[in-house]
Design an enzyme around this catalytic site. Structure first.
Site, mmCIF file in Angstrom:
data_model
loop_
_atom_site.group_PDB
_atom_site.id
_atom_site.type_symbol
_atom_site.label_atom_id
_atom_site.label_comp_id
_atom_site.label_asym_id
_atom_site.label_seq_id
_atom_site.Cartn_x
_atom_site.Cartn_y
_atom_site.Cartn_z
ATOM 1 N N HIS B 113 58.936 22.405 49.943
ATOM 2 C CA HIS B 113 57.695 23.360 49.582
ATOM 3 C C HIS B 113 56.928 22.448 48.405
ATOM 4 C CE1 HIS B 113 58.393 25.836 52.641
ATOM 5 N NE2 HIS B 113 58.704 26.901 51.987
ATOM 6 N N ASP B 151 63.614 24.027 59.056
ATOM 7 C CA ASP B 151 63.288 24.923 58.252
ATOM 8 C C ASP B 151 62.334 26.391 58.571
ATOM 9 O OD1 ASP B 151 64.463 26.056 54.618
ATOM 10 O OD2 ASP B 151 62.369 27.087 56.051
ATOM 11 N N HIS B 153 60.437 27.774 57.883
ATOM 12 C CA HIS B 153 59.539 27.860 56.686
ATOM 13 C C HIS B 153 58.401 26.190 57.210
ATOM 14 C CE1 HIS B 153 61.638 30.784 54.665
ATOM 15 N NE2 HIS B 153 59.893 31.636 54.402
ATOM 16 N N ASP B 240 66.765 29.192 57.619
ATOM 17 C CA ASP B 240 66.990 30.440 57.619
ATOM 18 C C ASP B 240 65.928 31.100 59.288
ATOM 19 O OD1 ASP B 240 65.016 28.295 57.170
ATOM 20 O OD2 ASP B 240 64.425 29.573 55.603
#
Ligand SMILES: [Zn+2]
Ligand SMILES: [Zn+2]
Lengths: 559, 453
Positions: B113, B151, B153, B240
């Site tokens: 991120h 991921d 996200h 995740d």
């Protein structure tokens, strides 16, 4: 007075020490079929005219178990594994003596798959049918929950009380299932032959009416009382190299960083002493190409020695890993590094004329003189050993680190001294030291440094405790002892206290007195378990041990 | 392709057992504890197929090649960050030089991120481990690099960093941004005007299972990778997507992860997120290591999993197939789309961005300008203003790509020197990737620093 006896494959060495002084040493050939005789001969040599009632301790080191394993002279053992999910079971079934049982424990010690009683029973009958009575039961994550292993063992002993049964969690309590399997297997396999060794020692001492305390050297450089060692025979593998390392530690100036070079007939053992501490192997001793959970000094064996046969291959001299016999200068059949040293005047072993002749034969086919050939040979050996020493330091520097501070404190270390022990080291050690830019060190009594190392070794014991306060239990790993935690007040201090108490009790069972204040904490790890935003428990791991080291330094004073 | 037969898989396991964002934060000491237990107990580190390495630290220079850290690298990183990105670099180097066949940097803290400009921590990340490694690889001679971000996200930081780079393909699948942080990663986010479709986003509906995920891999990711033909494939391996993850809502199993890894066949995988520390990570990490090393992973299974446990609705399956169709069409037009004229000002393409740093509560406004050059990808300027409480920081960042033409190099240098003389910025930075030298200038003290190899 202390006696150290090193029962090697070729020689049995003995040294008698008193308060840091070497009073007598001996070196006699080892007769494998008649161990008692060899042990007696070596001891008689150093104990002549000595009042035996003044002997306090006798410490043995032996390559017996190492040799037995190398020659695969051990008992048949079947293993019952409880691997559960994970690595494909095909990897474990490589050997015919492996039986896979259902059941699984996870990393927190929770049962995730139940045992199948029917399956256990039929497996046992199968083993009984083969006529095998020596079994190991090893479960994945058994150090976190011993119940599966113990249950299977109880079924076996219920049915066949005369069988020898060993459970993995008691033998190898660190995390690493394949190493636990291997260690348990070796424990089961070597117990009977090891008993033969212990009985030989016992008888030898009885013959001479010696009632001193008797210890056996372990691979990690500590000792165990002989009686207790019966349960853990594999601890004695590689105690030979540990003995010579301790010998250097006793004979070298304090606090040095040293490379121990022990050049034997066909192999050279290398070990490291970092600022006065013998380096332990991070992975455990490797036996038959398999890692075990046996704590051992980091020793590297290189396939080159004083008797390695030399021959011409193409336009080069090649050092063969085999021994065709003794050195040419000692009446052997082929030129060897020992002949090269003798030719250059770097050693006094053997006949000089014969040595030069050997080098001349080797050099002739390559169009060089005997001296030139000898220089090339010693250069090659020195290059080989220096490269391996560099590698050992590099490996140490590159050992995995799992914490930020561990990564940050990594640094380069260079040796202060190259210490030569054993028979044929002298000539090479000087050259290795020159090449590595440090000082050569040939201690007094270098030829029997291993016996001296054994004599100064001290008992070591360690106890590891793991507590999981959320699950509400703790385990004393070395004893496979599992107990519930009651109440909420269990913390790190309690864990440490329990571990120390257990160490003192355990040592007492072996007749050793340990004072609480001398116990060292070697590992301490606490993790808070956060579930949601709250602490739901703690995972505590502590390891305590009796102090490591040697009983005393040995002066260079002679007899 | 490098020769891989008979070579080992490199592994750096760096759980940073003494580092946490805060004691109860998901990114805390305990995160990889059970993964350690599982990997150690399985004993796979002893296998000849695996070589364990110890990490080394990335340098300020390595980090400045990718990021504009405000005010500097030291203020935005801890040693743990340097170790995590250093681990990725070390393993990438070993793969590139042919010593090992592939690698897994099983490290924390994560990084995907983190964007090009760094004012603080976003989504648990300060610096972008994979991006730093990719810029390193390009310096070391890798021409084309593909990053597959798996991921749950959206890897918005990595996307930001390579948005304008035609030689770095960024593919990210993730849970639909309408249902999960950071709320981006839609199919229409396709990269800058000179790198159209070099960014591909695959939003997956909550509840997506192994089968649909592998459908996406087989029918979109692998064909695109095949066309792009990269020198190096990086997997940003977040865990995740797992069915037990507390933050995500996808339904991927450890077996799904193993097959995913096997199919993508990355040169290196770098751990990203994943916070089901007991129920997912030990199993997923084992599965990935085994898949990379070519070990039989069929026996790796979560205690509460059975094949066929999760089924998605046919509506979701259809939706995923539609997304794959749509993205394949974009990919086909990859070199033929011109930038919308609305964003072109003179010889520059420009866009405005607002960035929120959730962990550190910072609001940042950026004006990004790309020089539209006919000879190279063009240099980039970012005018960035960040507010953190009463703190206000205004900086100008100038980035020169590694393949920059000489005209772009000198124009960028001129702009840097000119901007140093104005008083509008607290800091001015010049990141010259072509020369591999990175300058920072503090207006207050008039001090300049340069970082070079
Ligand atoms: Zn994530
Ligand atoms: Zn240009």
């Amino acid at each position: 007075m202390y006696v150290g006896v090193d029962v090697g494959g070729t020689y049995t060495d003995a040294a008698l020490l008193d308060g840091g002084r070497v009073l007598a040493t001996a070196k006699v050939p080892t007769r494998k079929e008649e161990l008692i005789g060899s042990i007696l001969e070596a001891m008689d040599n150093v104990l002549e005219n000595v009042d035996k009632s003044k002997l306090k301790k006798i410490i043995f080191s032996t390559t017996m178990i190492t040799n037995l394993i190398a020659e695969r002279k051990f008992d048949d053992v079947d293993l019952l594994l409880i691997p559960g999910p994970g690595l494909s079971h095909a990897y474990y079934k490589l050997k015919p003596n492996i039986h896979i049982l259902s059941g699984a424990i996870d990393f927190r010690g929770r049962e995730t798959v139940r045992l199948n009683e029917q399956e256990i029973l039929s497996t046992i009958s199968e083993i009984a049918g083969k006529g095998i009575r020596n079994v190991g039961v090893i479960g994945k994550f058994s150090p976190r929950n011993t119940s599966h292993e113990k249950y299977v063992a109880s079924i076996i002993s219920g049915k066949y009380p005369e069988w020898q049964i060993e459970v993995g969690s008691r033998i190898a309590s660190q995390l690493n299932f394949p190493r636990r399997v291997e260690t348990t297997y070796l424990t089961c396999a070597t117990r009977a032959p090891y008993r033969y060794f212990i009985n030989s020692v016992r008888q030898a001492l009885e013959y001479r009416k010696i009632s001193a305390e008797v210890f056996i050297l372990k691979a990690d450089g500590g000792t165990l009382p002989l009686e207790g060692s019966e349960e853990l025979p594999v601890e004695t593998i590689f105690s030979g190299p540990a003995a010579s390392t301790l010998g250097v530690l006793a004979l070298a100036p304090p606090g040095e960083t040293a490379v121990v070079v022990d050049i034997g007939g066909t192999t050279t053992d290398l070990a490291l002493i970092l600022s006065g501490e013998p380096l332990l192997s991070s992975k455990g001793a490797k036996v038959m190409e398999q890692f075990t959970q046996v704590r051992a000094l980091a020793v590297k064996s290189i396939a080159v020695g004083g008797d390695s046969a030399l021959k011409k291959v193409g336009s080069k001299i090649s050092i063969s890993p085999n021994r065709l016999g003794p050195a040419f200068c000692m009446g052997g059949p082929a030129p060897t590094p020992t002949d090269a040293l003798r030719t250059l005047g770097l050693s006094t072993i053997g006949e000089r004329e014969k040595a030069v002749e050997a080098m001349a034969i080797l050099g002739e086919s390559l169009g060089m003189s005997a001296v030139e050939a000898a220089r090339i040979v010693t250069g090659q050996v020195v290059d080989m050993l220096t490269a391996e020493i560099d590698n050992m330091f590099l490996e140490w520097e590159q050992e995995p680190a799992y914490r930020v501070w561990e990564v940050l404190q990594k640094h380069k270390v260079r040796p202060d001294i190259i210490a030569g022990v054993g028979g044929g080291s002298e000539g090479f050690v000087e050259q290795i030291a020159t090449k590595m830019g440090c000082a050569p060190f040939i201690p007094a009594h270098a030829a029997v440094a291993n016996a001296i190392g054994a004599a100064v070794a001290m008992p070591t014991m360690q106890v590891s405790l793991r507590a999981d306060t959320e699950q509400g239990y703790y385990i004393i790993k070395e004893e496979a002892y599992q107990e519930k935690i009651r109440g909420r007040s269990f913390n790190e201090q309690k864990a440490l206290d329990l571990a120390k108490k257990s160490l003192i009790e355990w040592a007492a069972r072996y007749g050793l007195e340990v004072k609480p204040e001398e116990i060292e904490v070697t590992h301490q790890e606490v993790f808070n378990m956060i579930r949601g935003w709250n602490t739901s428990g703690r995972l505590i791991d502590v390891t305590v041990q009796t102090p490591r080291g040697i009983a005393y330094k040995v002066g260079n004073g002679g007899y | 392709m490098r020769k891989t037969s008979g070579k080992q898989t490199g592994l750096i396991f760096f759980p940073a057992f003494d580092w946490a964002i805060s004691p109860t934060h998901p990114e805390r000491e305990e995160r990889l504890l059970y993964t350690r237990d599982q990997i150690f107990e399985e004993g796979i580190i002893d296998f000849p197929q695996i070589a364990e390495y110890t990490p080394s630290l990335a340098t300020e220079h390595d980090i400045s090649r990718t990021h504009f850290c405000v005010p500097g690298v030291r203020e935005q990183t801890t040693e743990a960050h340097l170790i995590a990105s250093g681990a990725a670099i070390l393993l990438a180097e070993e793969v590139l030089s042919g010593k090992i066949k592939n690698a897994f940097a099983l490290v924390r803290p994560p990084g995907h991120h983190s964007m090009r400009v760094v004012h603080g921590n976003r989504g648990f990340c300060n610096i972008n481990n994979e991006a730093i490694m990719v810029d390193y690889l390009r310096r070391r001679g890798a021409k084309r690099v593909a990053i597959v971000d798996t991921d749950a996200h959206h890897g918005d930081g990595t996307q930001d960093i390579f948005w304008h780079d035609p030689d770095v393909l960024f593919i990210s699948f993730h849970q639909d941004g309408r249902t999960l942080y950071p709320g981006t990663g839609f199919t229409y986010e396709l990269g800058g005007p000179r790198a159209f479709a070099r960014t591909i986003n695959i939003p997956l509906p909550p509840g997506t299972t192994d089968d649909s995920l592998l459908y996406v891999v087989d029918n979109l990711i692998l064909p695109v990778l095949g066309d792009f033909n990269p020198d190096f494939v990086v997997n940003s391996a977040g865990q995740d997507n797992h069915y037990t993850d507390p933050l995500g809502s996808l339904k991927i199993s450890a077996q799904g992860y193993a097959r995913l890894t096997e199919k993508i066949h990355p040169d290196i995988a770098v751990l990203e997120g994943g916070y089901a520390i007991e129920t997912a990570l030990p199993y997923v990490n084992m599965a990935i290591v085994m898949a990379l090393a070519g070990l039989d992973y069929s026996g790796v299974q979560e205690p509460d999993y059975w094949p066929g446990r999760f089924k998605e609705s046919s509506g979701k399956t259809k939706e995923i197939r539609r997304i794959v169709e749509e993205l394949l069409k974009h990919w086909e037009k990859r070199d033929r789309v011109a930038p919308g004229s609305g964003n072109i000002v003179g010889k520059f393409y420009q866009r405005e961005k607002r960035i929120y740093y959730d962990t550190d509560h910072i609001e940042e406004n950026q004006l990004e300008k790309l020089k539209l050059c006919d000879h190279c990808p063009g240099y980039l300027t970012i005018d960035s203003a960040a507010n953190r409480g009463y703190n206000h920081n205004k900086v100008l960042c100038i980035s020169v790509p590694i393949t920059a033409c000489s005209k772009c190099c000198s124009e960028a240098a001129e702009l840097y020197h000119k901007s140093k003389k104005t008083t509008s910025y607290n800091y001015v930075y010049l990141q010259d990737k072509a020369a591999d030298i990175f300058y920072s200038f503090e207006s207050g003290s008039k001090k300049e620093r340069s970082l070079e190899r």
